[in-house]
Design a protein around this motif. Structure first.
Motif, PDB file in Angstrom:
ATOM      1  N   LYS A  32       0.710  -1.049   0.009  1.00 30.63           N
ATOM      2  CA  LYS A  32       0.021   0.119  -0.110  1.00 30.63           C
ATOM      3  C   LYS A  32       0.992   1.247  -0.151  1.00 30.63           C
ATOM      4  N   ALA A  33       2.023   1.159   0.691  1.00 29.84           N
ATOM      5  CA  ALA A  33       2.743   2.351   0.688  1.00 29.84           C
ATOM      6  C   ALA A  33       3.643   2.446  -0.471  1.00 29.84           C
ATOM      7  N   SER A  34       3.712   1.560  -1.462  1.00 27.57           N
ATOM      8  CA  SER A  34       4.486   1.606  -2.459  1.00 27.57           C
ATOM      9  C   SER A  34       3.581   2.202  -3.428  1.00 27.57           C
ATOM     10  N   MET A  35       2.228   1.531  -3.489  1.00 29.23           N
ATOM     11  CA  MET A  35       1.129   2.409  -4.378  1.00 29.23           C
ATOM     12  C   MET A  35       0.986   3.794  -4.267  1.00 29.23           C
ATOM     13  N   GLU A  36       0.948   4.080  -2.907  1.00 28.40           N
ATOM     14  CA  GLU A  36       1.084   5.370  -2.566  1.00 28.40           C
ATOM     15  C   GLU A  36       2.079   6.287  -3.194  1.00 28.40           C
ATOM     16  N   LYS A  37       3.143   5.797  -3.161  1.00 26.65           N
ATOM     17  CA  LYS A  37       4.245   6.739  -3.719  1.00 26.65           C
ATOM     18  C   LYS A  37       4.067   6.775  -5.353  1.00 26.65           C
ATOM     19  N   VAL A  38       3.664   5.511  -5.794  1.00 23.29           N
ATOM     20  CA  VAL A  38       3.669   5.556  -7.261  1.00 23.29           C
ATOM     21  C   VAL A  38       2.753   6.719  -7.760  1.00 23.29           C
ATOM     22  N   VAL A  39       1.542   6.641  -7.163  1.00 20.44           N
ATOM     23  CA  VAL A  39       0.555   7.566  -7.376  1.00 20.44           C
ATOM     24  C   VAL A  39       1.154   9.227  -7.276  1.00 20.44           C
ATOM     25  N   LYS A  40       1.549   9.286  -5.950  1.00 22.97           N
ATOM     26  CA  LYS A  40       1.818  10.570  -5.672  1.00 22.97           C
ATOM     27  C   LYS A  40       2.983  11.314  -6.458  1.00 22.97           C
ATOM     28  N   GLU A  41       4.063  10.228  -7.000  1.00 24.71           N
ATOM     29  CA  GLU A  41       5.116  10.823  -7.729  1.00 24.71           C
ATOM     30  C   GLU A  41       4.954  10.579  -9.063  1.00 24.71           C
ATOM     31  N   GLY A  42       3.907  10.119  -9.449  1.00 30.75           N
ATOM     32  CA  GLY A  42       3.504   9.985 -10.932  1.00 30.75           C
ATOM     33  C   GLY A  42       4.613   9.163 -11.837  1.00 30.75           C
ATOM     34  N   TYR A  43       4.897   8.029 -11.378  1.00 36.16           N
ATOM     35  CA  TYR A  43       5.879   7.280 -11.960  1.00 36.16           C
ATOM     36  C   TYR A  43       5.147   6.577 -13.318  1.00 36.16           C
ATOM     37  N   TRP A  44       4.005   6.293 -13.135  1.00 36.00           N
ATOM     38  CA  TRP A  44       3.263   5.746 -14.256  1.00 36.00           C
ATOM     39  C   TRP A  44       2.688   6.617 -15.171  1.00 36.00           C
ATOM     40  N   SER A  45       2.197   7.631 -14.692  1.00 38.34           N
ATOM     41  CA  SER A  45       1.208   8.720 -15.610  1.00 38.34           C
ATOM     42  C   SER A  45       2.320   9.747 -15.829  1.00 38.34           C
ATOM     43  N   GLY A  46       3.513   9.776 -15.314  1.00 41.84           N
ATOM     44  CA  GLY A  46       4.482  11.118 -15.885  1.00 41.84           C
ATOM     45  C   GLY A  46       4.137  12.549 -14.963  1.00 41.84           C
ATOM     46  N   ASN A  47       2.926  12.327 -14.333  1.00 38.95           N
ATOM     47  CA  ASN A  47       2.296  13.681 -13.707  1.00 38.95           C
ATOM     48  C   ASN A  47       2.110  13.154 -12.263  1.00 38.95           C
ATOM     49  N   GLY A  48       2.887  13.679 -11.306  1.00 42.17           N
ATOM     50  CA  GLY A  48       2.756  13.453  -9.950  1.00 42.17           C
ATOM     51  C   GLY A  48       2.212  14.761  -9.246  1.00 42.17           C
ATOM     52  N   MET A  49       2.364  14.547  -7.846  1.00 40.93           N
ATOM     53  CA  MET A  49       1.791  15.779  -6.899  1.00 40.93           C
ATOM     54  C   MET A  49       2.641  16.718  -7.092  1.00 40.93           C
ATOM     55  N   ASN A  50       3.919  16.551  -7.267  1.00 40.34           N
ATOM     56  CA  ASN A  50       4.770  17.869  -7.258  1.00 40.34           C
ATOM     57  C   ASN A  50       5.181  18.539  -9.031  1.00 40.34           C
ATOM     58  N   ASP A  51       4.436  17.822  -9.629  1.00 40.14           N
ATOM     59  CA  ASP A  51       4.737  18.097 -11.050  1.00 40.14           C
ATOM     60  C   ASP A  51       3.524  19.526 -11.245  1.00 40.14           C
TER      61      ASP A  51
END
Length: 353
Positions: free
Chosen positions: A277-296
């Motif tokens: 769950k923590a890994s998925m949270e990081k994937v979503v937040k950082e946008g590793y798959w979408s290319g667009n995360g919280m900090n973008d």
């Protein structure tokens, strides 16, 4: 990161087999069956596959999918030799494989940002930047690619680029804590998360922030080119990619539920639900798959919940050129290639819908 080293060391592709996976397997009802080989033990990089399996997305697409555990020879060799139809790989591993006689192609790119990290224990206060890796011991699986990236990071940070190496054991964390090595490679969306949950704490650096060009971590799905000569295989591949993408989109929109599915579908791997769950949270937040995360830069300040899925060949070529100039890519006779591997030849986006 262990897979990167294993792939670089384990390629033996001069003789290409004709395994059963090259045939058009069907079930009792005539439904096509595709085999997919993992690159590593199950983790959140694979979550979309298990979601698609559990929620019936593959069934909706009219195909069966059998997910195979990683083989010692690696997913690239397994796909090349027909043991699996599709395998989880990355662009630079295909460059290595094809240089050694394989004929593989990346048809789907999961990761849109670098996820590899080069880390020391946080307790090592003598390591503040990659410059401090100079002269120290790199825990490695023998990959020339990894060494070239680390050397460039050290030089970019102002060091001389020299370092020693030690062979990684079965647990890289343990190798570092035992004092047998000073720094090693990890994945930001798995081992780095694990260190934050359970320790030991790490101090990590991303290669693209320290002079390594392009995206070294275009991880996705690979097939054998000759397998695509069959129109039925192409049709089945498109169905598979559409359903898998649907699974990953579900995971981005429902990270906790997707993590639960991953854990429940891989019981023999004994995954930690908190880590998943923590890994998925990081994937979503950082946008590793979408290319667009919280900090973008986003229009609404929220991370995208849709998979990009396509290969950025421009970013890929920058990295391939860098590794070629570093002498990473050689043929099966250990001779330097006449030119750098070409991302546009190693990958295609034509099957992603």
């Amino acid at each position: 990161m262990s897979v990167i080293g294993a792939a670089a060391l384990g390629l033996s592709l001069a003789a290409c087999g004709n395994g059963s996976a090259n045939n058009n397997a069907t079930d009792a009802n005539g439904k096509p069956t595709l085999t997919f080989m993992l690159d590593w033990t199950p983790n959140t990089n694979h979550v979309g596959l298990y979601v698609a399996q559990q929620l019936g997305y593959f069934k909706d697409a009219g195909i069966n999918v059998k997910i195979l555990p990683t083989a010692q020879a690696g997913a690239e060799t397994s796909v090349e030799n027909g043991v699996a139809n599709i395998g989880f790989s990355k662009l630079t591993d295909l460059a290595n494989a094809d240089a050694h006689g394989a004929d593989l192609k990346l048809v789907f790119d999961l990761t849109q940002k670098p996820i590899a990290r080069w880390c020391s224990l946080k307790s090592r206060t003598d390591i503040k930047t990659p410059k401090d890796f100079a002269g120290k011991t790199f825990v490695t699986f023998g990959s020339a690619e990894q060494s070239a990236s680390v050397r460039q990071m050290i030089r970019y940070a102002g060091g001389d680029g020299d370092f020693k190496t030690a062979t990684a054991g079965t647990n890289t964390f343990r190798t570092l804590t035992s004092g047998k090595g000073d720094f090693a490679g990890f994945y930001a969306n798995w081992e780095e998360v694990e260190s934050q949950l359970n320790g030991p704490a790490l101090n990590c650096f991303a290669a693209d922030k320290w002079g390594v060009p392009g995206n070294p971590d275009q991880l996705g799905f690979a097939v054998k080119n000759s397998w695509l000569n069959n129109p039925q295989n192409v049709a089945n591949l498109k169905k598979f990619l559409k359903a898998a993408r649907r699974g990953y989109d579900y995971a981005l929109a429902n990270p906790d539920k997707a993590a639960d599915i991953l854990v429940s579908q891989t019981k023999t791997s004994h995954l930690d639900p908190k880590l998943a769950k923590a890994s998925m949270e990081k994937v979503v937040k950082e946008g590793y798959w979408s290319g667009n995360g919280m900090n973008d830069d986003t229009t609404d300040g929220k991370p995208d919940q849709k998979l990009t899925a396509t290969v950025n060949t421009e970013d890929g070529q920058k990295y391939l050129d860098f590794q070629y100039n570093a002498g990473t890519y050689t043929d099966s006779h250990k001779k330097k290639l006449a030119r750098a591997p070409q991302a546009a030849e190693l990958a295609t986006n034509k099957y992603v819908e």
